[in-house]
Enzyme design. Sequence first.
Site, PDB file in Angstrom:
ATOM      1  N   SER A 175       4.232  -4.413 -17.119  1.00  0.00           N
ATOM      2  CA  SER A 175       3.527  -4.314 -15.849  1.00  0.00           C
ATOM      3  C   SER A 175       2.137  -3.744 -16.126  1.00  0.00           C
ATOM      4  CB  SER A 175       4.337  -3.398 -14.943  1.00  0.00           C
ATOM      5  OG  SER A 175       3.725  -3.336 -13.700  1.00  0.00           O
TER       6      SER A 175
ATOM      7  N   ALA B  95       0.842  -1.208   0.000  1.00  0.00           N
ATOM      8  CA  ALA B  95       0.000   0.000   0.000  1.00  0.00           C
ATOM      9  C   ALA B  95       0.875   1.255   0.000  1.00  0.00           C
ATOM     10  CB  ALA B  95      -0.916  -0.009   1.213  1.00  0.00           C
TER      11      ALA B  95
ATOM     12  N   CYS C 161      -5.935 -12.699  42.138  1.00  0.00           N
ATOM     13  CA  CYS C 161      -5.684 -11.636  41.167  1.00  0.00           C
ATOM     14  C   CYS C 161      -7.021 -11.083  40.663  1.00  0.00           C
ATOM     15  CB  CYS C 161      -4.872 -12.180  39.993  1.00  0.00           C
ATOM     16  SG  CYS C 161      -4.597 -10.959  38.707  1.00  0.00           S
TER      17      CYS C 161
ATOM     18  N   CYS D  38       0.250 -15.254  35.431  1.00  0.00           N
ATOM     19  CA  CYS D  38       0.248 -14.680  36.773  1.00  0.00           C
ATOM     20  C   CYS D  38      -0.092 -15.819  37.722  1.00  0.00           C
ATOM     21  CB  CYS D  38      -0.809 -13.592  36.846  1.00  0.00           C
ATOM     22  SG  CYS D  38      -1.340 -13.250  38.521  1.00  0.00           S
TER      23      CYS D  38
ATOM     24  N   TYR E 206       3.948   1.441  -1.008  1.00  0.00           N
ATOM     25  CA  TYR E 206       4.638   1.476  -2.303  1.00  0.00           C
ATOM     26  C   TYR E 206       3.722   2.087  -3.368  1.00  0.00           C
ATOM     27  CZ  TYR E 206       7.062  -0.132  -6.509  1.00  0.00           C
ATOM     28  OH  TYR E 206       7.690  -0.186  -7.723  1.00  0.00           O
ATOM     29  N   ASP E 207       2.473   1.617  -3.400  1.00  0.00           N
ATOM     30  CA  ASP E 207       1.519   2.165  -4.373  1.00  0.00           C
ATOM     31  C   ASP E 207       1.347   3.667  -4.192  1.00  0.00           C
ATOM     32  OD1 ASP E 207       1.085  -0.256  -5.572  1.00  0.00           O
ATOM     33  OD2 ASP E 207      -0.755  -0.721  -4.477  1.00  0.00           O
TER      34      ASP E 207
ATOM     35  N   LYS F 235      -6.412 -10.596  -9.908  1.00  0.00           N
ATOM     36  CA  LYS F 235      -4.993 -10.210  -9.970  1.00  0.00           C
ATOM     37  C   LYS F 235      -4.277 -11.005  -8.877  1.00  0.00           C
ATOM     38  CE  LYS F 235      -1.876  -6.264 -10.198  1.00  0.00           C
ATOM     39  NZ  LYS F 235      -0.850  -6.772  -9.296  1.00  0.00           N
TER      40      LYS F 235
ATOM     41  N   LYS G 205      -7.115  -2.194  -7.918  1.00  0.00           N
ATOM     42  CA  LYS G 205      -6.595  -2.751  -6.667  1.00  0.00           C
ATOM     43  C   LYS G 205      -7.664  -2.805  -5.575  1.00  0.00           C
ATOM     44  CE  LYS G 205      -2.495  -3.511  -6.011  1.00  0.00           C
ATOM     45  NZ  LYS G 205      -1.217  -2.860  -6.063  1.00  0.00           N
TER      46      LYS G 205
ATOM     47  N   TYR H  48      -0.813 -20.110 -12.596  1.00  0.00           N
ATOM     48  CA  TYR H  48      -2.050 -19.828 -13.351  1.00  0.00           C
ATOM     49  C   TYR H  48      -1.713 -18.936 -14.540  1.00  0.00           C
ATOM     50  CZ  TYR H  48      -4.259 -21.859  -9.340  1.00  0.00           C
ATOM     51  OH  TYR H  48      -4.615 -22.746  -8.353  1.00  0.00           O
TER      52      TYR H  48
ATOM     53  N   CYS I 165       2.948  -9.713  38.000  1.00  0.00           N
ATOM     54  CA  CYS I 165       1.654  -9.389  37.394  1.00  0.00           C
ATOM     55  C   CYS I 165       1.381  -7.880  37.515  1.00  0.00           C
ATOM     56  CB  CYS I 165       0.548 -10.175  38.100  1.00  0.00           C
ATOM     57  SG  CYS I 165      -1.097  -9.700  37.563  1.00  0.00           S
TER      58      CYS I 165
ATOM     59  N   ARG J   2      10.201 -12.265 -14.815  1.00  0.00           N
ATOM     60  CA  ARG J   2      10.017 -11.054 -15.619  1.00  0.00           C
ATOM     61  C   ARG J   2      11.273 -10.180 -15.619  1.00  0.00           C
ATOM     62  NH1 ARG J   2       5.491  -6.710 -13.944  1.00  0.00           N
ATOM     63  NH2 ARG J   2       6.947  -6.509 -12.225  1.00  0.00           N
TER      64      ARG J   2
ATOM     65  N   CYS K 116      -1.871  -7.719  40.129  1.00  0.00           N
ATOM     66  CA  CYS K 116      -1.845  -8.121  41.550  1.00  0.00           C
ATOM     67  C   CYS K 116      -0.421  -8.287  42.085  1.00  0.00           C
ATOM     68  CB  CYS K 116      -2.634  -9.409  41.752  1.00  0.00           C
ATOM     69  SG  CYS K 116      -1.789 -10.868  41.124  1.00  0.00           S
TER      70      CYS K 116
ATOM     71  N   ASP L  48      -1.513 -12.495  -6.487  1.00  0.00           N
ATOM     72  CA  ASP L  48      -0.375 -11.849  -5.847  1.00  0.00           C
ATOM     73  C   ASP L  48       0.774 -12.847  -5.740  1.00  0.00           C
ATOM     74  OD1 ASP L  48       0.892  -9.725  -4.846  1.00  0.00           O
ATOM     75  OD2 ASP L  48      -0.115  -9.695  -2.904  1.00  0.00           O
TER      76      ASP L  48
ATOM     77  N   GLU M   5     -10.282 -10.639 -14.642  1.00  0.00           N
ATOM     78  CA  GLU M   5      -9.526 -11.747 -14.034  1.00  0.00           C
ATOM     79  C   GLU M   5      -9.048 -11.363 -12.640  1.00  0.00           C
ATOM     80  OE1 GLU M   5      -6.106 -12.424 -16.535  1.00  0.00           O
ATOM     81  OE2 GLU M   5      -7.305 -12.244 -18.344  1.00  0.00           O
TER      82      GLU M   5
HETATM   83  S1  IVH Z   1      -1.542  -9.162 -17.216  1.00  0.00           S
HETATM   84  C1  IVH Z   1       0.615  -6.842 -20.262  1.00  0.00           C
HETATM   85  N1  IVH Z   1      -3.108 -10.528 -15.617  1.00  0.00           N
HETATM   86  O1  IVH Z   1       0.396  -8.195 -11.969  1.00  0.00           O
HETATM   87  C2  IVH Z   1      -0.159  -7.355 -19.140  1.00  0.00           C
HETATM   88  N2  IVH Z   1      -1.099  -9.666 -14.729  1.00  0.00           N
HETATM   89  O2  IVH Z   1       1.147  -5.384 -11.699  1.00  0.00           O
HETATM   90  C3  IVH Z   1       0.672  -7.945 -18.101  1.00  0.00           C
HETATM   91  N3  IVH Z   1      -0.713 -10.238 -12.375  1.00  0.00           N
HETATM   92  O3  IVH Z   1       3.400  -8.370 -13.724  1.00  0.00           O
HETATM   93  C4  IVH Z   1       0.056  -8.548 -16.973  1.00  0.00           C
HETATM   94  N4  IVH Z   1      -2.539 -11.419 -12.103  1.00  0.00           N
HETATM   95  O4  IVH Z   1       2.698 -10.421 -12.367  1.00  0.00           O
HETATM   96  C5  IVH Z   1      -1.956  -9.839 -15.744  1.00  0.00           C
HETATM   97  N5  IVH Z   1      -4.576 -11.789 -14.322  1.00  0.00           N
HETATM   98  C6  IVH Z   1      -3.426 -11.107 -14.447  1.00  0.00           C
HETATM   99  C7  IVH Z   1      -2.542 -10.961 -13.373  1.00  0.00           C
HETATM  100  C8  IVH Z   1      -1.379 -10.223 -13.556  1.00  0.00           C
HETATM  101  C9  IVH Z   1      -1.431 -10.976 -11.529  1.00  0.00           C
HETATM  102  C10 IVH Z   1       0.556  -9.578 -12.051  1.00  0.00           C
HETATM  103  C11 IVH Z   1       1.643  -9.821 -13.048  1.00  0.00           C
HETATM  104  C12 IVH Z   1       2.051  -8.463 -13.505  1.00  0.00           C
HETATM  105  C13 IVH Z   1       1.591  -7.596 -12.364  1.00  0.00           C
HETATM  106  C14 IVH Z   1       1.340  -6.188 -12.778  1.00  0.00           C
END
Ligand code: IVH
Length: 697
Positions: free
Chosen positions: A106, A58, A456, A450, A60-61, A140, A339, A248, A432, A161, A435, A142, A138
């Site tokens: 990314s 969080a 106590c 204790c 970092y974002d 995302k 996110k 996946y 404690c 990557r 007491c 982690d 889809e």
């Molecule tokens: S697509 C060009 N789909 O999120 C598109 N990424 O913050 C590239 N990630 O590096 C990514 N689930 O490691 C895609 N369903 C998903 C994902 C996904 C997780 C990760 C992935 C990517 C990072 C980007």
Amino acid sequence: MLRSEDLITATNKHVNHTTNKLLLMTASVEDQISKLREQIMLHNSSYYTHDNPIITDAEYDRLIQKLQKLESKHPELISPDSPTQKVGGTVLDGFSKINHEVPMLSLDNVFSSEELSDFITRINNRLNVSEEPVFCAEPKLDGLAISLLYQNGQLVRAATRGDGNVGEDVTHNVKTIKNIPHILKGKEIPETIEIRGEVVMPLAAFNAYNQQAKDQGEKGFVNPRNAAAGSLRQLDSTITAKRPLAFYSYGIGLIKNGVLANSHYQRLLQLKEWGLPVTDEIELKSGSKGCMEYYHSLLELRDSLPYEIDGIVYKIDDIKLQQQLGFVSRAPRWAIAHKFPAQEQQTTLLDVEFQVGRTGAITPVAILEPIFVGGVTISRASLHNQDEIERLGVKIGDTVVVRRAADVIPQITRSLADTHTTSKDIVFPSHCPVCQSEIERIEGEAVARCSGGLYCVAQRKEAIQYFASRKALNIDGLGEKVAEQLVDEGLIHNPADLFALTTEQLIDLERMGPKKAENLIRALTKSKQTTLAKFLLALGIREVGEATAKNLAEYFLTLDALKQADVETLQEVDDVGEIVAKHVEYFFRQPHNLEVIDALINAGIHWPAILPKEQKALPLAGKTYVLTGTLNQMKRNEAKASLQTLGAKVSGSVSAKTDCVVVGESAGSKLTKAQELNIPVIDENELILLFQTHNIE
Ligand code: IVH
């Protein structure tokens, strides 16, 4: 630790006091930008290259967003080496390098429906269309992005990557991941195809791994992403093989001599047919409304999914439109990550308090600079025990990470590195805090206690509350506040004293009054009728919870039998091991506990007698039969014995409590009485049938 916000506010303040505002403003923005870049690059290195993040995702974002905002206001300051323009990681020494023919990009992030709508508007403007596009939505995942190269259907290479152009060769490690096929199955497999996806450590495996690490006093992984990344980026693939990882697929990179559908969604289904794992949650969704529906439904599902997800990825489904939209430096224009609210935030550990529990357990409680995480503001969190403090290496003054997944109590998961300079050790008390009795820690036990027992005040209050709780004696109106006052006012010293309380004594308590006082007295009277299991639970014997109390009651049937039981006998009870047995025996050997029990019984606490389990399980358990008249095919005694074998009570006289009368030849007054009382009557043949049904000759 100084946060980015602090840096920027500090510089802005400086700007406001200058005369040559414009000039300095530019200088300071540059300064802010370069400081932010420096910070982010340091975090990129910790996170991507060394798998050892020193701030939360969080945080970092927030840094990235701040930099993006500044750069979008001052596009002249954007440089190609800015972290907003590049993909995070680099290659670790020891791994061979692999060039990604198609760069691994990314994603940009959005955090709200407004930002999502803006993203869709930008797409529509660029495509010059008004109808919102269809997206493949889809989860995302982690974890760690991975590229798998298949040649003629065979897995030949796997790479991380890295910086998007150059990644690490992790083929050997990837080959140990069980759900990655080494050979693709099915038809029309392209000659060369590069599958992209995420390697994760499923949550069940992550939790089990960390629990084991905890039990051994080791650190464990900070989160599932880190677990996946740390496990995969091992030079020794036998280590990776021991870690339960899963993969996946979410996309395709390079492809040669093969034909694919024009829909991203269809492509994922095709990958599935070839044997590649794809998450079950992918769906096609129309426009921002469809995407938001998906977002909310997946947010609901988040905690029940087998893997950790930190948001959604929406991708334009039509591949032609994707190509039309193309890429900016580090991310495609046709996809966005939405996110979820962060489950981890960082804050300062201000102090540690030591709480005394019902059984005297001393629990260190972290007092935190309040922080909003997982939907609530957290200002306290349990640090469990001394071992946990040592394991976390946490000190007062540290910046710590607080994690709160839905429905899970907030936890401090780690202390962030390099924050110890001004920190203070957490000193576990020897006495404690309530007491002043000595605190004991039995060897091999994690919990310090204790030694004051009911002397106590803290333990007394907790014990009373527990005694009155719903699953124990269920005394309505006797909550925390009342229990506290009763103890503080010296009105009660143990649970038995509760039953000597008068309305007059209660009325004077805070927020009580005559009505509530009367209700409480009534509840106390009502609570006297209970069950043996609830009574045992209410006593608060260590390690005896609801299930154990029930098992003990069913086994011993009476309190007296239980009181006399020794450790060996106690262990014959379901789910009672040596430790529990020792606690139970110890409890009933303490004279003061026996005194309290006697006082409770004298106060009128009672429960119905328990039928032995075998008897209860019998088909005629609880039924009363009467035999009358002459039986021809068996002796009356035999009939009686057989009925008893089936669990029935056999009585000599008919009353309203009789369930059935068995009538032989020349039956007299008993038959008449049964008819008057409308009691079922059966003859000898029906009785034989009954015995045969239950396999009795
Ligand atoms: S697509 C060009 N789909 O999120 C598109 N990424 O913050 C590239 N990630 O590096 C990514 N689930 O490691 C895609 N369903 C998903 C994902 C996904 C997780 C990760 C992935 C990517 C990072 C980007």
